[in-house]
Design a protein around this motif. Structure first.
Motif, mmCIF file in Angstrom:
data_model
loop_
_atom_site.group_PDB
_atom_site.id
_atom_site.type_symbol
_atom_site.label_atom_id
_atom_site.label_comp_id
_atom_site.label_asym_id
_atom_site.label_seq_id
_atom_site.Cartn_x
_atom_site.Cartn_y
_atom_site.Cartn_z
ATOM 1 N N LEU A 86 -11.622 1.613 -4.081
ATOM 2 C CA LEU A 86 -10.368 1.166 -4.701
ATOM 3 C C LEU A 86 -10.671 0.336 -5.945
ATOM 4 O O LEU A 86 -11.732 -0.289 -6.042
ATOM 5 N N TYR A 87 -9.732 0.334 -6.879
ATOM 6 C CA TYR A 87 -9.844 -0.517 -8.063
ATOM 7 C C TYR A 87 -9.202 -1.866 -7.718
ATOM 8 O O TYR A 87 -7.980 -2.002 -7.707
ATOM 9 N N LEU A 88 -10.040 -2.853 -7.451
ATOM 10 C CA LEU A 88 -9.551 -4.111 -6.895
ATOM 11 C C LEU A 88 -8.703 -4.902 -7.879
ATOM 12 O O LEU A 88 -7.898 -5.744 -7.465
ATOM 13 N N ASP A 89 -8.854 -4.668 -9.190
ATOM 14 C CA ASP A 89 -8.066 -5.403 -10.181
ATOM 15 C C ASP A 89 -6.688 -4.795 -10.403
ATOM 16 O O ASP A 89 -5.861 -5.390 -11.100
ATOM 17 N N MET A 90 -6.435 -3.636 -9.831
ATOM 18 C CA MET A 90 -5.136 -2.992 -10.011
ATOM 19 C C MET A 90 -4.153 -3.452 -8.941
ATOM 20 O O MET A 90 -4.551 -3.789 -7.820
ATOM 21 N N TYR A 91 -2.881 -3.461 -9.294
ATOM 22 C CA TYR A 91 -1.841 -3.721 -8.299
ATOM 23 C C TYR A 91 -1.642 -2.470 -7.451
ATOM 24 O O TYR A 91 -1.967 -1.356 -7.876
ATOM 25 N N ARG A 113 8.181 9.126 -4.716
ATOM 26 C CA ARG A 113 7.130 9.406 -3.748
ATOM 27 C C ARG A 113 6.354 8.138 -3.413
ATOM 28 O O ARG A 113 6.006 7.896 -2.237
ATOM 29 N N ILE A 114 6.071 7.300 -4.394
ATOM 30 C CA ILE A 114 5.370 6.033 -4.152
ATOM 31 C C ILE A 114 6.176 5.155 -3.213
ATOM 32 O O ILE A 114 5.645 4.581 -2.252
ATOM 33 N N ALA A 115 7.479 5.051 -3.461
ATOM 34 C CA ALA A 115 8.333 4.223 -2.604
ATOM 35 C C ALA A 115 8.335 4.746 -1.170
ATOM 36 O O ALA A 115 8.281 3.965 -0.202
ATOM 37 N N GLU A 116 8.373 6.061 -1.028
ATOM 38 C CA GLU A 116 8.380 6.676 0.302
ATOM 39 C C GLU A 116 7.074 6.407 1.049
ATOM 40 O O GLU A 116 7.085 6.045 2.239
ATOM 41 N N ILE A 117 5.949 6.579 0.356
ATOM 42 C CA ILE A 117 4.646 6.397 1.002
ATOM 43 C C ILE A 117 4.388 4.936 1.329
ATOM 44 O O ILE A 117 3.827 4.603 2.383
ATOM 45 N N ILE A 118 4.791 4.037 0.440
ATOM 46 C CA ILE A 118 4.630 2.600 0.709
ATOM 47 C C ILE A 118 5.374 2.212 1.979
ATOM 48 O O ILE A 118 4.859 1.454 2.819
ATOM 49 N N GLU A 119 6.545 2.753 2.149
ATOM 50 C CA GLU A 119 7.321 2.482 3.354
ATOM 51 C C GLU A 119 6.631 3.088 4.583
ATOM 52 O O GLU A 119 6.547 2.453 5.634
ATOM 53 N N GLY A 124 5.069 -2.456 2.235
ATOM 54 C CA GLY A 124 6.219 -2.998 1.509
ATOM 55 C C GLY A 124 6.031 -4.411 0.996
ATOM 56 O O GLY A 124 6.284 -4.708 -0.175
ATOM 57 N N ARG A 125 5.530 -5.293 1.837
ATOM 58 C CA ARG A 125 5.391 -6.703 1.439
ATOM 59 C C ARG A 125 4.179 -6.949 0.552
ATOM 60 O O ARG A 125 4.057 -8.010 -0.057
ATOM 61 N N GLU A 126 3.290 -5.972 0.496
ATOM 62 C CA GLU A 126 2.051 -6.148 -0.262
ATOM 63 C C GLU A 126 2.026 -5.349 -1.567
ATOM 64 O O GLU A 126 1.059 -5.438 -2.321
ATOM 65 N N SER A 135 -6.144 -7.925 2.551
ATOM 66 C CA SER A 135 -7.117 -7.907 3.647
ATOM 67 C C SER A 135 -7.698 -6.501 3.773
ATOM 68 O O SER A 135 -7.187 -5.526 3.201
ATOM 69 N N LYS A 136 -8.767 -6.394 4.556
ATOM 70 C CA LYS A 136 -9.417 -5.099 4.733
ATOM 71 C C LYS A 136 -8.452 -4.076 5.330
ATOM 72 O O LYS A 136 -8.435 -2.902 4.921
ATOM 73 N N GLY A 137 -7.636 -4.518 6.278
ATOM 74 C CA GLY A 137 -6.686 -3.609 6.908
ATOM 75 C C GLY A 137 -5.673 -3.062 5.924
ATOM 76 O O GLY A 137 -5.349 -1.866 5.943
ATOM 77 N N TYR A 138 -5.175 -3.926 5.039
ATOM 78 C CA TYR A 138 -4.197 -3.461 4.058
ATOM 79 C C TYR A 138 -4.855 -2.596 2.989
ATOM 80 O O TYR A 138 -4.216 -1.693 2.428
ATOM 81 N N ARG A 139 -6.108 -2.845 2.696
ATOM 82 C CA ARG A 139 -6.812 -1.946 1.761
ATOM 83 C C ARG A 139 -6.942 -0.549 2.367
ATOM 84 O O ARG A 139 -6.844 0.453 1.651
ATOM 85 N N GLN A 140 -7.157 -0.488 3.682
ATOM 86 C CA GLN A 140 -7.193 0.815 4.338
ATOM 87 C C GLN A 140 -5.846 1.525 4.195
ATOM 88 O O GLN A 140 -5.778 2.737 4.007
ATOM 89 N N ARG A 141 -4.777 0.769 4.262
ATOM 90 C CA ARG A 141 -3.449 1.363 4.110
ATOM 91 C C ARG A 141 -3.252 1.918 2.701
ATOM 92 O O ARG A 141 -2.629 2.965 2.516
ATOM 93 N N VAL A 142 -3.787 1.204 1.723
ATOM 94 C CA VAL A 142 -3.700 1.701 0.340
ATOM 95 C C VAL A 142 -4.460 3.016 0.221
ATOM 96 O O VAL A 142 -3.987 3.973 -0.407
ATOM 97 N N GLY A 143 -5.648 3.078 0.824
ATOM 98 C CA GLY A 143 -6.425 4.312 0.797
ATOM 99 C C GLY A 143 -5.696 5.459 1.474
ATOM 100 O O GLY A 143 -5.704 6.601 0.989
#
Length: 305
Positions: A86-91, A113-119, A124-126, A135-143
């Motif tokens: 992941l690109y850690l400096d990106m939102y 599509r981004i809004a749908e996948i985030i949900e 949502g809160r991140e 956190s590591k868990g939320y980075r996994q969710r981004v992946g």
């Protein structure tokens, strides 16, 4: 929309990381790909995504050969590698917009599509944070979100639940289950509860070769027919533990200490009744007797030891 592997070989010098394996994952099927570290799981997955080329054999993904149509394979696959890059400096939303653009998505379609996948993956809160703050868990969710973003027909997920807490595990399990309704899903994990919760089928690889490939219930049934394991607990250590070892049908015997003994016998033998009769005949105080189920973890250990 399937994954078809035929006689796949991957060599690194004299070492065969993958040694002539064949398997098929069909549409709508969720297959757990299990094996100890170094067994060849990640190598197989990397070849299936076009990241590595095979030494010999073929892999087709969604009807495309990884050698001759690598870009079509990549368009067809949502991939979450073991070490989530992941690109850690990106939102979060910035990264997903970037990932979507790589797949040719844009405008309102991409925003929706981004809004749908985030949900769907619970970000949502991140979503307005930098990835490096997560956190590591939320980075996994981004992946996982980027793997799902372009709605691919095939998902290849290498350790997708690493770093998730129990609540997050339940949520991501449901995401994978839902995806498996209309996608081909191949995922690896070391968490046996994950496999039991969401998999239709289990493939176990060891030292580059497939040692089991069957529906989960059939795998358990075959193991249950092979032997029965009982743990017997006595009030004191036995003066003559060979009495247990000599019971008819006993195949393995292991003292566990504190008066406990692990005994394996053929499934045709009523081992608990035999131990109870032995205790009565020898006037031994039997304080515990339990039969161990043939869990997936036990089957895995037996096949990969």
């Amino acid at each position: 929309m399937s994954i078809r592997v035929e006689n796949l070989i991957k060599e690194y010098g004299a070492q065969k990381a993958v040694n002539d394996i064949s398997l098929t994952v069909r549409p709508g099927e969720i297959v757990g790909f299990l094996g100890p570290n170094g067994a060849g799981k990640s190598t197989t997955m990397k070849i299936a995504t076009g990241y590595l080329l095979p030494t010999d054999g073929t892999i087709e993904v969604n009807g495309f050969d990884v050698r001759t149509s690598p870009m079509d394979v990549r368009r067809s696959v949502g991939y979450l590698p073991e070490h989530n890059p992941l690109y850690l400096d990106m939102y979060v939303t910035e990264f997903l917009r970037f990932a979507g653009a790589l797949h040719g998505l844009g405008g309102r379609d991409l925003s929706g599509r981004i809004a749908e996948i985030i949900e769907r993956v619970g970000l949502g809160r991140e979503q307005h944070k930098r990835i490096g703050q997560l956190s590591k868990g939320y980075r996994q969710r981004v992946g996982l979100a980027q793997a799902l973003l372009h709605n691919p027909p095939v998902l290849i997920l290498d350790e997708p639940t690493t770093g998730l807490d129990p609540n997050q595990l339940a949520e991501i399990r449901e995401v994978i289950r839902e995806a498996g309704r209309d996608k081909t899903v191949l995922f690896s994990t070391h968490i046996m509860q994950e496999v039991e919760a969401i998999c239709d089928r289990v493939v176990i690889i060891n030292r580059g070769q497939i040692v089991a490939d069957s529906p989960l219930n059939q795998l358990r049934a075959s193991a249950a027919a092979s032997d029965v394991v009982v743990v017997a607990e006595f009030a004191d250590e036995l003066a003559n533990p060979d009495l247990l070892r000599a019971l008819p049908g006993v195949q393995q015997f292991e003292p566990l200490g504190s008066g406990q003994y692990r005994i394996a016998a053929n499934a045709s033998v009523d081992l608990r009744a035999a131990i109870f009769r032995l205790a009565a005949d020898q006037q031994l105080t039997l304080v515990g007797l339990r039969q161990q189920e043939n869990s997936l973890e036990g089957i895995f250990k037996e096949l990969t030891k």
